[in-house]
Design an enzyme around this catalytic site. Structure first.
Site, PDB file in Angstrom:
ATOM      1  N   ASP A   8       0.953  -1.187   0.114  1.00  0.00           N
ATOM      2  CA  ASP A   8       0.022   0.071   0.020  1.00  0.00           C
ATOM      3  C   ASP A   8       0.739   1.326   0.052  1.00  0.00           C
ATOM      4  O   ASP A   8       1.951   1.178   0.592  1.00  0.00           O
ATOM      5  CB  ASP A   8      -1.049   0.071   1.054  1.00  0.00           C
ATOM      6  CG  ASP A   8      -1.926   0.975   1.038  1.00  0.00           C
ATOM      7  OD1 ASP A   8      -3.009   0.658   0.585  1.00  0.00           O
ATOM      8  OD2 ASP A   8      -1.652   2.119   1.638  1.00  0.00           O
ATOM      9  N   GLU A  10       0.819   5.657   0.224  1.00  0.00           N
ATOM     10  CA  GLU A  10       0.366   6.911   0.353  1.00  0.00           C
ATOM     11  C   GLU A  10       1.154   8.015  -0.660  1.00  0.00           C
ATOM     12  O   GLU A  10       2.442   7.617  -0.536  1.00  0.00           O
ATOM     13  CB  GLU A  10       0.331   7.640   1.791  1.00  0.00           C
ATOM     14  CG  GLU A  10      -0.588   6.669   2.967  1.00  0.00           C
ATOM     15  CD  GLU A  10      -2.016   6.571   2.366  1.00  0.00           C
ATOM     16  OE1 GLU A  10      -2.699   7.810   1.927  1.00  0.00           O
ATOM     17  OE2 GLU A  10      -2.811   5.649   2.638  1.00  0.00           O
ATOM     18  N   HIS A 148      -5.867   5.002   5.800  1.00  0.00           N
ATOM     19  CA  HIS A 148      -5.276   5.975   5.107  1.00  0.00           C
ATOM     20  C   HIS A 148      -3.693   6.210   5.727  1.00  0.00           C
ATOM     21  O   HIS A 148      -3.229   7.270   5.523  1.00  0.00           O
ATOM     22  CB  HIS A 148      -5.938   7.496   5.221  1.00  0.00           C
ATOM     23  CG  HIS A 148      -7.061   7.488   4.492  1.00  0.00           C
ATOM     24  ND1 HIS A 148      -7.361   7.272   3.236  1.00  0.00           N
ATOM     25  CD2 HIS A 148      -8.350   7.723   4.751  1.00  0.00           C
ATOM     26  CE1 HIS A 148      -8.401   7.495   2.813  1.00  0.00           C
ATOM     27  NE2 HIS A 148      -9.151   7.493   3.775  1.00  0.00           N
ATOM     28  N   ASP A 153      -3.594   0.144   5.988  1.00  0.00           N
ATOM     29  CA  ASP A 153      -4.208  -0.219   4.991  1.00  0.00           C
ATOM     30  C   ASP A 153      -3.609  -1.691   4.258  1.00  0.00           C
ATOM     31  O   ASP A 153      -4.367  -2.465   3.807  1.00  0.00           O
ATOM     32  CB  ASP A 153      -4.252   0.948   3.781  1.00  0.00           C
ATOM     33  CG  ASP A 153      -5.222   2.078   4.059  1.00  0.00           C
ATOM     34  OD1 ASP A 153      -5.739   1.835   5.119  1.00  0.00           O
ATOM     35  OD2 ASP A 153      -5.139   3.184   3.619  1.00  0.00           O
TER      36      ASP A 153
END
Length: 414
Positions: A8, A10, A148, A153
């Protein structure tokens, strides 16, 4: 194949082709039987502004000292090569992964990267109002208290994958993706191996407020020369918004050591600055709660004690009627803005940038890029790594918060 690697990310934005970057990366290893085996995550210095803090919760201060993707690239490759990649909305995560690998010279001969998308397969296993990760996890009771965040996540996605595998009795319907993953031609040259250094979210140590001041002492020669005016000029610009960013602390350390100032001289300068702040707060005969909070913050940043603040406030109270005092923040620090002055904005702020620019124009200021003639830069975070902030520091232009800019506009009648 030895199992699944759930990833994952960001990011600073939505489009890697437009120079958006990964700002947090997480890996969770899952066996073919759905067992979570290990995981790691880290913030990443993107070499630019961190993007929408309101969404991912990451500030420029958080990524100071974090590894770059280039440092992590060989470890990322070791985590994914020869395994089945998994992500929720995999096309998004794998596009960013491919872009970052390409930037550090790990060229991929086949795009897109092969992987399994838990969002794509959600309708086969989950009944939920939407296919987003939160909706899918809520529908089957998988907790994700750190939504988030890449680490949270990735673990939640791994839980979703485990649920799918259990429901299909370990005969997954994504056989084509497994075949593509097995055949994917990963490059064998992964670049230089640096130290495996992680900076997970929330792991940045809380330094003592005066720790940076101690660095002045450790680097200071024994013979002191009292050239405080030059140091004060740097301090005043650095404290323009009542916040000392890491780069500003480094500037002060460099200035103090180059001027051969000793600890006592530096603290005397800081105490004088705090007294000036206290006098400004007292100009109307009362120190509000907000003003007091700003003074407390400044006291910590300046390496002073609560007793120093008490002394400053007492002195300010006795002299708050003295002539010549002003409530203009800019005059306190020696900066003035005039109609026609150029200013710049950078980062995702609490207000829309268009709103700030409109307010600035109303006050007669000219929003634009950073040039030598720019008077100041307003940043979402004073530690911003954006190109504008870096250029401003190179030119010696103050970088301030939007709260400080709001006060300046107020003093201009904007």
């Amino acid at each position: 194949m030895t199992g699944y690697t759930v990833i994952d990310v960001e990011t600073t934005g939505l489009v890697p082709e437009r120079h958006d970057r990964i700002v947090e990366f997480a890996v969770t290893y899952v066996s073919h039987e759905g067992q979570i085996q290990d995981r790691w995550s880290t913030l990443i210095d993107p070499g630019r502004d961190v993007g929408p803090t309101r969404i991912h919760g990451i500030t420029a201060s958080d990524v100071l000292g974090a590894p770059t993707f280039a440092e992590l690239a060989p470890y990322v490759m070791r985590s994914i090569a020869g395994r089945v990649l998994v992500a929720h909305n995999a096309s998004f995560d794998l596009r960013f992964l491919a872009a970052e690998l390409g930037r550090v010279g790990i060229s991929l001969s086949q795009l897109p990267i092969a992987g399994v998308c838990t969002m794509r397969w959600a309708p086969s296993f989950v009944t939920s109002p939407g296919r987003g990760l939160s909706d899918c996890c809520s529908a089957i009771g998988i907790p994700n208290q750190r939504a988030h965040s890449a680490g949270g996540d990735a673990v939640a996605t791994a839980g979703l994958l485990s649920y799918y595998l259990d429901r299909c009795e370990f005969e997954p319907p994504w056989r084509p993706e497994l075949s593509s993953a097995r055949a994917y031609p990963w490059p064998t040259d992964w670049g230089m191996w640096s130290e495996f250094r992680l900076q997970p979210r929330g792991s940045v140590s809380q330094h003592r407020p005066d720790e940076w001041l101690a660095r002045i002492i450790s680097l200071m020669p024994r013979a002191a020369s009292p050239q405080v005016d030059a140091y004060l000029a740097v301090l005043e610009m650095a404290m323009l918004d009542g916040f000392l960013s890491e780069s500003e602390k480094d500037d002060l350390v460099h200035t103090a050591t180059s001027l051969r100032l000793n600890r006592g001289q530096v603290l005397d300068v800081h105490a004088g600055y705090l007294l000036t702040m206290a006098r400004v707060a007292w100009h109307d005969g009362v120190v509000t709660d907000d003003e007091h909070a700003e003074l407390v913050q400044a006291t910590r940043m300046l390496g002073l004690s609560p007793a120093d603040l008490d002394t400053a406030l007492a002195d300010a109270e006795r002299s708050h009627h003295d002539a010549g005092m002003t409530d203009a923040l800019m005059q306190m620090v020696g900066l003035t803005l005039n109609p026609g002055d150029r200013i710049a904005f950078t980062g995702e702020m609490k207000r829309e940038r268009s709103e700030w620019e409109a307010l600035a124009r109303r006050a007669g200021l000219v929003p634009g890029g950073v040039a030598r003639a720019t008077r100041l830069v307003v940043a979402a975070d004073p530690n911003s790594l954006s190109g504008k902030a870096a250029k401003a520091r190179a030119y010696g232009i103050p970088v301030i918060t939007e709260d400080a800019f709001a006060k300046i506009l107020g003093s201009l009648g904007g």
